[in-house]
Design a protein around this motif. Structure first.
Motif, PDB file in Angstrom:
ATOM      1  N   HIS A   1     -16.717  37.465  13.453  1.00 47.87           N
ATOM      2  CA  HIS A   1     -15.510  36.754  13.006  1.00 47.87           C
ATOM      3  C   HIS A   1     -15.389  36.801  11.482  1.00 47.87           C
ATOM      4  O   HIS A   1     -14.300  37.046  10.939  1.00 47.87           O
ATOM      5  CB  HIS A   1     -15.552  35.302  13.478  1.00 47.87           C
ATOM      6  CG  HIS A   1     -14.453  34.454  12.889  1.00 47.87           C
ATOM      7  ND1 HIS A   1     -13.181  34.429  13.405  1.00 47.87           N
ATOM      8  CD2 HIS A   1     -14.445  33.614  11.809  1.00 47.87           C
ATOM      9  CE1 HIS A   1     -12.424  33.621  12.673  1.00 47.87           C
ATOM     10  NE2 HIS A   1     -13.178  33.108  11.706  1.00 47.87           N
ATOM     11  N   ILE A   2     -16.493  36.555  10.795  1.00 39.44           N
ATOM     12  CA  ILE A   2     -16.473  36.561   9.326  1.00 39.44           C
ATOM     13  C   ILE A   2     -16.081  37.939   8.807  1.00 39.44           C
ATOM     14  O   ILE A   2     -15.240  38.071   7.908  1.00 39.44           O
ATOM     15  CB  ILE A   2     -17.844  36.139   8.766  1.00 39.44           C
ATOM     16  CG1 ILE A   2     -18.079  34.643   9.033  1.00 39.44           C
ATOM     17  CG2 ILE A   2     -17.940  36.435   7.265  1.00 39.44           C
ATOM     18  CD1 ILE A   2     -19.465  34.170   8.670  1.00 39.44           C
TER      19      ILE A   2
ATOM     20  N   ARG B   1     -20.062  34.797  15.352  1.00 34.15           N
ATOM     21  CA  ARG B   1     -19.602  34.259  14.064  1.00 34.15           C
ATOM     22  C   ARG B   1     -19.645  35.331  12.975  1.00 34.15           C
ATOM     23  O   ARG B   1     -18.778  35.398  12.108  1.00 34.15           O
ATOM     24  CB  ARG B   1     -20.471  33.073  13.651  1.00 34.15           C
ATOM     25  CG  ARG B   1     -20.169  31.772  14.319  1.00 34.15           C
ATOM     26  CD  ARG B   1     -18.777  31.235  13.928  1.00 34.15           C
ATOM     27  NE  ARG B   1     -17.739  31.633  14.890  1.00 34.15           N
ATOM     28  CZ  ARG B   1     -16.445  31.549  14.672  1.00 34.15           C
ATOM     29  NH1 ARG B   1     -15.985  31.121  13.525  1.00 34.15           N
ATOM     30  NH2 ARG B   1     -15.579  31.918  15.579  1.00 34.15           N
TER      31      ARG B   1
ATOM     32  N   GLU C   1     -12.228  38.793  10.473  1.00 37.63           N
ATOM     33  CA  GLU C   1     -11.125  37.878  10.184  1.00 37.63           C
ATOM     34  C   GLU C   1     -11.144  37.363   8.743  1.00 37.63           C
ATOM     35  O   GLU C   1     -10.096  37.281   8.097  1.00 37.63           O
ATOM     36  CB  GLU C   1     -11.173  36.688  11.157  1.00 37.63           C
ATOM     37  CG  GLU C   1     -11.099  37.086  12.620  1.00 37.63           C
ATOM     38  CD  GLU C   1      -9.817  37.812  12.981  1.00 37.63           C
ATOM     39  OE1 GLU C   1      -8.783  37.508  12.343  1.00 37.63           O
ATOM     40  OE2 GLU C   1      -9.847  38.674  13.873  1.00 37.63           O
ATOM     41  N   GLU C   2     -12.327  36.997   8.244  1.00 41.32           N
ATOM     42  CA  GLU C   2     -12.401  36.433   6.896  1.00 41.32           C
ATOM     43  C   GLU C   2     -12.428  37.522   5.810  1.00 41.32           C
ATOM     44  O   GLU C   2     -11.800  37.367   4.763  1.00 41.32           O
ATOM     45  CB  GLU C   2     -13.654  35.556   6.761  1.00 41.32           C
ATOM     46  CG  GLU C   2     -13.736  34.422   7.762  1.00 41.32           C
ATOM     47  CD  GLU C   2     -12.662  33.365   7.546  1.00 41.32           C
ATOM     48  OE1 GLU C   2     -12.230  33.204   6.389  1.00 41.32           O
ATOM     49  OE2 GLU C   2     -12.261  32.715   8.529  1.00 41.32           O
TER      50      GLU C   2
ATOM     51  N   VAL D   1     -19.651  33.005   4.247  1.00 42.03           N
ATOM     52  CA  VAL D   1     -18.805  34.191   4.094  1.00 42.03           C
ATOM     53  C   VAL D   1     -19.280  35.023   2.904  1.00 42.03           C
ATOM     54  O   VAL D   1     -19.397  36.247   2.984  1.00 42.03           O
ATOM     55  CB  VAL D   1     -17.325  33.788   3.915  1.00 42.03           C
ATOM     56  CG1 VAL D   1     -16.473  35.014   3.546  1.00 42.03           C
ATOM     57  CG2 VAL D   1     -16.792  33.133   5.184  1.00 42.03           C
TER      58      VAL D   1
ATOM     59  N   LYS E   1     -17.233  26.991  14.609  1.00 41.47           N
ATOM     60  CA  LYS E   1     -16.433  27.309  13.439  1.00 41.47           C
ATOM     61  C   LYS E   1     -17.079  26.809  12.159  1.00 41.47           C
ATOM     62  O   LYS E   1     -16.783  27.294  11.075  1.00 41.47           O
ATOM     63  CB  LYS E   1     -15.025  26.734  13.612  1.00 41.47           C
ATOM     64  CG  LYS E   1     -14.024  27.299  12.625  1.00 41.47           C
ATOM     65  CD  LYS E   1     -12.624  26.941  13.030  1.00 41.47           C
ATOM     66  CE  LYS E   1     -11.604  27.522  12.052  1.00 41.47           C
ATOM     67  NZ  LYS E   1     -11.575  28.977  12.066  1.00 41.47           N
TER      68      LYS E   1
ATOM     69  N   THR F   1     -18.567  29.170   9.596  1.00 43.75           N
ATOM     70  CA  THR F   1     -17.710  29.957   8.718  1.00 43.75           C
ATOM     71  C   THR F   1     -17.388  29.165   7.455  1.00 43.75           C
ATOM     72  O   THR F   1     -16.245  28.774   7.212  1.00 43.75           O
ATOM     73  CB  THR F   1     -16.416  30.366   9.454  1.00 43.75           C
ATOM     74  OG1 THR F   1     -16.740  30.853  10.747  1.00 43.75           O
ATOM     75  CG2 THR F   1     -15.674  31.466   8.697  1.00 43.75           C
ATOM     76  N   THR F   2     -18.391  28.936   6.659  1.00 38.28           N
ATOM     77  CA  THR F   2     -18.213  28.228   5.390  1.00 38.28           C
ATOM     78  C   THR F   2     -18.033  29.250   4.273  1.00 38.28           C
ATOM     79  O   THR F   2     -18.434  30.416   4.420  1.00 38.28           O
ATOM     80  CB  THR F   2     -19.435  27.360   5.083  1.00 38.28           C
ATOM     81  OG1 THR F   2     -20.576  28.225   4.949  1.00 38.28           O
ATOM     82  CG2 THR F   2     -19.690  26.364   6.211  1.00 38.28           C
TER      83      THR F   2
END
Length: 303
Positions: free
Chosen positions: A104-105, A101, A108-109, A73, A65, A68-69
């Motif tokens: 995910h970015i 990752r 989700e982000e 991002v 995780k 995911t900074t």
């Protein structure tokens, strides 16, 4: 040559003053299908322009995780805005984080997803969509009054060109390749000039008749059939177009025929091999498609 070694080559050629196109072509000439993609070369050249010196992946924390900074991002977002066709692997290779990752970015982000352009027969006008809704409502009403009788009596027909040679589809030409190498190449092939027009009449039980002349509507008038309304530019509401013909073209993909008679024999052999429920499924699918067309306000039904 692994990806780290290729990055070192990219850095060396960039420092010599070579442009990214030339760098990519140099890698491609030497490594062939195992060379890094053009997008990856482009990203690494951009990294070296920004002052990056290392060709190694950026250090990763033991906790995934942490990748995911806000900075990461933002970096991923900038890359995607610059080239919306980037692959997860290309972004991961450039940023030094895992594909998981990256996914995910993006999902989700940034709340993004990758979609293919959808091909449609025509960009429908408001009036054309309204006609599609009205026709679907009328047909659906007749279908639902007596489904069994509708399926027993419903006959559909359409025409299709059958070529002496139909190239394989992209899916048919798939091959297994070694890990790390891109897919095989295949020369673009076009359909042959020699072709036969097949007018196919069929119902829920199977093929009624195949007429190899482009006069299907004349046959319908001669037989005094009651015609259901069918909107223009609507292959998604025609059983032959969305169910029968696509599978026929797949069957013919890659086959070559010397004469029209050979084409006709292959078409009739294919239809004779189909199970009876194949035809029933195609006609029964109309109920869902009419409903979906109404639900979409007359827009095209995908599947």
């Amino acid at each position: 040559m692994d990806k780290i070694e290729q990055r070192a080559v990219i850095k060396f050629l960039y420092m010599k003053g070579m442009k990214r196109i030339g760098i990519y072509e140099e890698l491609k000439n030497v490594l062939g299908e195992c060379a890094l993609s053009h997008a990856t070369v482009k990203n690494w050249v951009a990294e070296f322009k920004r002052g990056r010196t290392s060709v190694q992946d950026e250090a990763r924390s033991g906790r995934p995780k942490s990748a995911t900074t806000p900075e990461m991002v933002s970096k991923v977002h900038d890359m995607v805005l610059a080239d919306r066709r980037l692959k997860l692997s290309e972004i991961a290779d450039t940023t030094g984080i895992s594909k998981e990752r990256v996914h995910h970015i993006l999902s989700e982000e940034l709340n993004m997803k990758k979609l293919s352009a959808r091909w449609v027969p025509r960009l429908l006008t408001h009036d054309q969509k309204r006609i599609r809704v009205q026709n679907s409502e009328e047909c659906l009403d007749r279908f639902q009054k007596n489904k069994a009788d509708f399926l027993r009596r419903f006959v559909t027909t359409d025409e299709t060109w059958v070529h002496h040679y139909t190239p394989e589809s992209k899916i048919q030409s798939k091959q297994w390749t070694e890990s790390g190498c891109s897919g095989p190449k295949k020369a673009m092939a076009v359909k042959s000039a020699g072709k036969v027009m097949a007018s196919v009449f069929w119902d829920a039980s199977g093929i009624l008749m195949i007429d190899y002349l482009p006069k299907a509507m004349a046959k319908i008038g001669e037989l005094k059939y009651d015609l259901l309304p069918h909107p223009p530019y609507s292959p998604d509401l025609a059983p032959s177009d969305f169910h029968l013909f696509p599978k026929l073209k797949t069957f013919l993909g890659g086959q070559k025929f010397a004469t029209n008679d050979a084409v006709i024999a292959a078409v009739e052999e294919y239809f004779a091999s189909l199970e009876k429920n194949h035809f029933m499924e195609g006609i029964a699918a109309l109920e869902r498609r009419w409903n979906k067309c109404i639900e979409l306000g007359g827009d095209y039904v995908e599947k």
